[in-house]
Design a protein around this motif. Sequence first.
Motif, PDB file in Angstrom:
ATOM      1  N   GLY A   1       0.788  -1.216   0.000  1.00 45.40           N
ATOM      2  CA  GLY A   1       0.000   0.000   0.000  1.00 45.40           C
ATOM      3  C   GLY A   1       0.826   1.274   0.000  1.00 45.40           C
ATOM      4  O   GLY A   1       0.314   2.333  -0.342  1.00 45.40           O
ATOM      5  N   TYR A   2       2.079   1.178   0.381  1.00 43.29           N
ATOM      6  CA  TYR A   2       2.900   2.380   0.446  1.00 43.29           C
ATOM      7  C   TYR A   2       3.446   2.722  -0.932  1.00 43.29           C
ATOM      8  O   TYR A   2       3.858   1.847  -1.692  1.00 43.29           O
ATOM      9  N   LEU A   3       3.427   4.002  -1.272  1.00 46.77           N
ATOM     10  CA  LEU A   3       3.779   4.445  -2.617  1.00 46.77           C
ATOM     11  C   LEU A   3       5.232   4.156  -2.984  1.00 46.77           C
ATOM     12  O   LEU A   3       5.575   4.158  -4.168  1.00 46.77           O
ATOM     13  N   ASP A   4       6.074   3.851  -2.012  1.00 46.09           N
ATOM     14  CA  ASP A   4       7.458   3.469  -2.301  1.00 46.09           C
ATOM     15  C   ASP A   4       7.517   2.189  -3.133  1.00 46.09           C
ATOM     16  O   ASP A   4       8.505   1.943  -3.821  1.00 46.09           O
ATOM     17  N   PHE A   5       6.459   1.394  -3.059  1.00 49.30           N
ATOM     18  CA  PHE A   5       6.438   0.105  -3.741  1.00 49.30           C
ATOM     19  C   PHE A   5       5.395   0.080  -4.857  1.00 49.30           C
ATOM     20  O   PHE A   5       4.813  -0.955  -5.173  1.00 49.30           O
ATOM     21  N   ALA A   6       5.163   1.228  -5.480  1.00 53.93           N
ATOM     22  CA  ALA A   6       4.135   1.367  -6.516  1.00 53.93           C
ATOM     23  C   ALA A   6       4.407   0.470  -7.729  1.00 53.93           C
ATOM     24  O   ALA A   6       3.469   0.048  -8.408  1.00 53.93           O
ATOM     25  N   GLY A   7       5.651   0.155  -7.997  1.00 53.16           N
ATOM     26  CA  GLY A   7       5.979  -0.739  -9.109  1.00 53.16           C
ATOM     27  C   GLY A   7       5.339  -2.108  -8.937  1.00 53.16           C
ATOM     28  O   GLY A   7       4.915  -2.733  -9.918  1.00 53.16           O
ATOM     29  N   GLU A   8       5.258  -2.580  -7.703  1.00 57.17           N
ATOM     30  CA  GLU A   8       4.615  -3.861  -7.414  1.00 57.17           C
ATOM     31  C   GLU A   8       3.131  -3.818  -7.773  1.00 57.17           C
ATOM     32  O   GLU A   8       2.576  -4.774  -8.302  1.00 57.17           O
ATOM     33  N   VAL A   9       2.483  -2.701  -7.476  1.00 56.44           N
ATOM     34  CA  VAL A   9       1.060  -2.536  -7.783  1.00 56.44           C
ATOM     35  C   VAL A   9       0.858  -2.514  -9.287  1.00 56.44           C
ATOM     36  O   VAL A   9      -0.036  -3.177  -9.824  1.00 56.44           O
ATOM     37  N   ASP A  10       1.699  -1.776  -9.980  1.00 60.42           N
ATOM     38  CA  ASP A  10       1.628  -1.676 -11.439  1.00 60.42           C
ATOM     39  C   ASP A  10       1.765  -3.060 -12.081  1.00 60.42           C
ATOM     40  O   ASP A  10       1.010  -3.413 -12.985  1.00 60.42           O
ATOM     41  N   GLU A  11       2.705  -3.851 -11.598  1.00 59.74           N
ATOM     42  CA  GLU A  11       2.909  -5.199 -12.132  1.00 59.74           C
ATOM     43  C   GLU A  11       1.716  -6.108 -11.849  1.00 59.74           C
ATOM     44  O   GLU A  11       1.306  -6.893 -12.700  1.00 59.74           O
ATOM     45  N   ALA A  12       1.160  -6.014 -10.649  1.00 57.22           N
ATOM     46  CA  ALA A  12       0.004  -6.847 -10.301  1.00 57.22           C
ATOM     47  C   ALA A  12      -1.189  -6.516 -11.186  1.00 57.22           C
ATOM     48  O   ALA A  12      -1.903  -7.408 -11.666  1.00 57.22           O
ATOM     49  N   LEU A  13      -1.406  -5.232 -11.441  1.00 52.15           N
ATOM     50  CA  LEU A  13      -2.552  -4.831 -12.256  1.00 52.15           C
ATOM     51  C   LEU A  13      -2.401  -5.230 -13.713  1.00 52.15           C
ATOM     52  O   LEU A  13      -3.395  -5.410 -14.414  1.00 52.15           O
TER      53      LEU A  13
END
Length: 164
Positions: free
Chosen positions: A83-95
């Motif tokens: 959930g923390y924006l420092d790890f936004a790349g993980e969210v992008d990959e999941a989506l």
Amino acid sequence: MKVYKTQDIRNVAILGHGGCGKTSLVEAMAHVTGVTTRQGRIEDGNTISDYDKEEIRRKFSISTSVVPIEWNFWKINLLDTPGYLDFAGEVDEALAAADGAIIVINGKAGVEAGTEKAWAYCEKYGIPRVFFVTNMDDEHADYMKVVEQLRELYGKRIAPFHLP
């Protein structure tokens, strides 16, 4: 091991602001569907999706975890994202792999920066989404406040419903 047809598999990203309850929701879904015999707790460091030593130490997700569950004849891969924006790349990959998303909102905190970022990611990828409000058992939670905040941001695209 059960073999699933491709049309019977769904990837669902679990998104939201840091600390809103994403991992706890995944734990509850895994427990209710029989994947686990007990529901893990972040505070105890025994959740199935935050298993890395650093995640246990920090008490939040650093990388996306896949938790497969079965519901009726469907196989649903829950993608528990940080959930923390420092790890936004993980969210992008999941989506990039997701068929849909659940955006989790803390009923006490309401809409936060991570909530809005999750919506923007879903818009970017054209991902269908639902909101899930957590912490409703807390006396300071305010469901209607959350709904009003969402309506202010997204207008008629918000259609609230409540399941007991």
